[in-house]
Design a protein around this motif. Structure first.
Motif: not given
Length: 212
Positions: A193-195, A197-212
């Motif tokens: 999905a990220q590919l 979408a053109g690899l948009p820069e992540p929104d660092t203001s939110t919690t990362r999606r894949h945290q262990p």
């Protein structure tokens, strides 16, 4: 159809069966003994064939050990080829590459054990890369078919095939590193999905999606 049931078809089936037996024996012995303690002769003996027959199929034990995984990549490409022709390509790629969502838990665990063993062996580094290189080649061929492009001269099918294969590779690595806390199919779908979408820069203001 006659060729499939005649001598030629029978020979091809027997060759495929022999290759499968060798690949299965190689993987089993590597898991039981460790890669460094497996020999080509031991693989041949376990598959009940001669060392000469082994050499007709594989250049060495390393190639034989990963053959089961390499051959498995073909099912992913077949899955992509089987998707509806009018379905958007990246949607078809998502369906094909998230195969793990349809595997029984025990089969998924077996896959994890095998891939982890291959990844942990320095002797199998080159062969490990061959697994996803093979997938990239197969996806390239299917993408070229679907898009009416020529993989020998057009960048699109090659780029798409290689990028999709390596997206799966990264998803597999992250899945194994998480010791099962992350879902392989979800990781793969997210990578694609990220590919797409053109690899948009992540929104660092939110919690990362894949945290262990």
């Amino acid at each position: 159809m006659a060729a499939e049931t005649g001598p030629t078809g029978l020979r091809e089936r027997k060759k495929a069966q022999t290759r499968t037996a060798l690949a299965s024996a190689a993987m089993r012995l590597a898991l039981e003994r460790g890669v460094e303690n497996v020999t080509a002769d031991a693989i041949a003996e376990a598959a009940d064939v001669s060392p000469r027959t082994f050499r007709n199929y594989f250049s060495g034990k390393e190639e034989a050990i990963v053959a089961e995984l390499v051959d498995g990549m073909g099912y992913i490409a077949d899955g992509l080829r089987a998707r509806p022709a009018d379905e958007p390509l990246w949607e078809s790629l998502r369906h094909a590459l998230t195969f793990s969502a349809f595997l029984p838990p025990e089969q998924l665990e077996q896959l994890a054990v095998k891939v982890r063993m291959v990844m942990a062996s320095k002797a199998l580094l080159g062969s490990q890369l061959a697994i996803f290189e093979r997938l990239g080649e197969q996806l390239t061929a299917v993408v070229a078919e679907r898009t009416g492009t020529d993989a020998s001269s057009d960048l699109y099918p090659r780029l798409t095939g290689v990028v999709a294969a390596n997206a799966l590779r990264l998803a597999v690595f992250m899945w194994l590193e998480s010791d099962g806390r992350l879902d392989l199919a979800e990781l793969t779908a997210d990578a694609l999905a990220q590919l797409r979408a053109g690899l948009p820069e992540p929104d660092t203001s939110t919690t990362r999606r894949h945290q262990p």
